[in-house]
Enzyme design. Structure first.
Site, short mmCIF file in Angstrom:
data_model
loop_
_atom_site.label_atom_id
_atom_site.label_comp_id
_atom_site.label_asym_id
_atom_site.label_seq_id
_atom_site.Cartn_x
_atom_site.Cartn_y
_atom_site.Cartn_z
N LYS A 131 0.88 -1.17 0.00
CA LYS A 131 0.00 0.00 0.00
C LYS A 131 0.92 1.22 0.00
O LYS A 131 2.07 1.12 0.40
CB LYS A 131 -0.95 -0.01 1.20
CG LYS A 131 -0.33 -0.21 2.57
CD LYS A 131 -1.42 -0.32 3.65
CE LYS A 131 -0.79 -0.31 5.02
NZ LYS A 131 -0.83 -1.59 5.71
N THR A 165 -5.70 -2.21 7.37
CA THR A 165 -6.39 -1.91 6.14
C THR A 165 -7.16 -3.10 5.59
O THR A 165 -6.69 -4.22 5.60
CB THR A 165 -5.37 -1.47 5.05
OG1 THR A 165 -6.10 -1.30 3.85
CG2 THR A 165 -4.30 -2.52 4.84
#
Ligand code: N15
Length: 256
Positions: A131, A165
């Site tokens: 990410k 996440t």
């Protein structure tokens, strides 16, 4: 402050298990990032085994797009990790400032990410937690994957949705019915597509409330804005093998 053979400078970021400082090795003037882990926190966090495993894995990794781990030393209370210093900092900050990247810039990052993932997969290393927060940029703007396994969050105002996440998890991970082997290379391919979307659009494709994100991922319910080119749309939508990514028209067009 002085620490053995290092002069330690400003803080580069902090997280649950440690702070990272700019440091210079006195003899050679070598600049690096020094991460300080506190033993008592590691013991309390019961992550000793994970730290040892990560040290083991990362000691053997050498790739221009994977942040180098040079070694470690320790004293009675702390463990010090000697890491590569990425002079241009967090990709995430550059994305925030630019709002979204040009297709050419995004394609260069995806090509470098793909090269790093092919290398890691060749060493049977997967799930590198892809990410923007885990990606740094070197002096020449080159991409450096840094596995912040222990949630190192630089002081920037990080999106809360990103820690723990869901955004980057593939359908097989959010939908328990598909009990496929969660930890195999395909998870990285999915996350690469999510990263590509985020670099081009400026937000993650399934960003929503946690329960909605889960549903949207499982249904593959993603809208790609019209400003994204059709070749880019094609690559985002498909989970194709890494070697095919590097030959995809969208990558070829921008990474001559
Ligand atoms: C157990 C061991 C092998 C794991 C090693 N990997 C880590 O600990 C992952 N990690 C990397 C970092 C990290 C954080 C920031 C930086 C930076 C950096 N450069 C900057 C430039 C401008 C602004 C901020 C910057 N941070 N360079 N290298 C870093 C390395 C923190 N945790």
């Amino acid at each position: 402050f002085q620490l053995g053979m290092f002069e330690v400078g400003r803080s580069l970021g902090k997280g649950k298990f440690g702070r990272v400082y700019l440091a210079r090795e006195r003899q050679t003037g070598f600049i690096c990032a020094l991460k300080v882990l506190h033993k008592n926190e590691i013991v309390q966090g019961r992550v000793e085994k994970q730290v040892c495993r990560e040290i083991e894995i990362q000691s053997n990794l050498r790739h221009p797009n994977v942040l180098r781990f040079y070694g470690y030393f320790y004293d009675s209370k702390r463990i010090f990790l000697i890491l590569e210093y990425a002079a241009k900092g967090e990709l995430y900050k550059h994305l925030q400032k630019a709002r979204r990247f040009s297709e050419s810039r995004a394609a260069q990052y995806i090509a470098q990410m793909t090269s790093a993932l092919r290398y890691l997969h060749s060493k049977r290393v997967i799930h590198r937690d892809i990410k923007p927060e885990n990606i740094l940029l070197g002096r020449h703007g080159e991409l450096k994957m840094a596995d912040f396994g222990w949630s190192v969050h630089a002081p920037s105002g990080r999106r809360i949705t990103k820690c723990g996440t869901l955004d980057y998890l593939p359908p097989e991970m959010v939908d328990p019915r598909r009990c496929q082997n969660p930890y195999d290379e395909k998870i990285d391919l999915w996350s690469l597509g999510v990263l590509m979307y985020e670099l081009l659009v400026g937000s993650a494709p399934f960003e929503d409330t946690p329960s909605m994100t889960q549903k949207r991922i499982a249904r593959g319910d993603m809208k790609i804005p019209s400003f994204v080119s059709s070749e880019a749309k094609d690559l985002i939508r498909k989970r194709i093998p890494l070697e095919k990514v590097q030959q995809h028209p969208w990558i070829m067009k921008h990474c001559l």
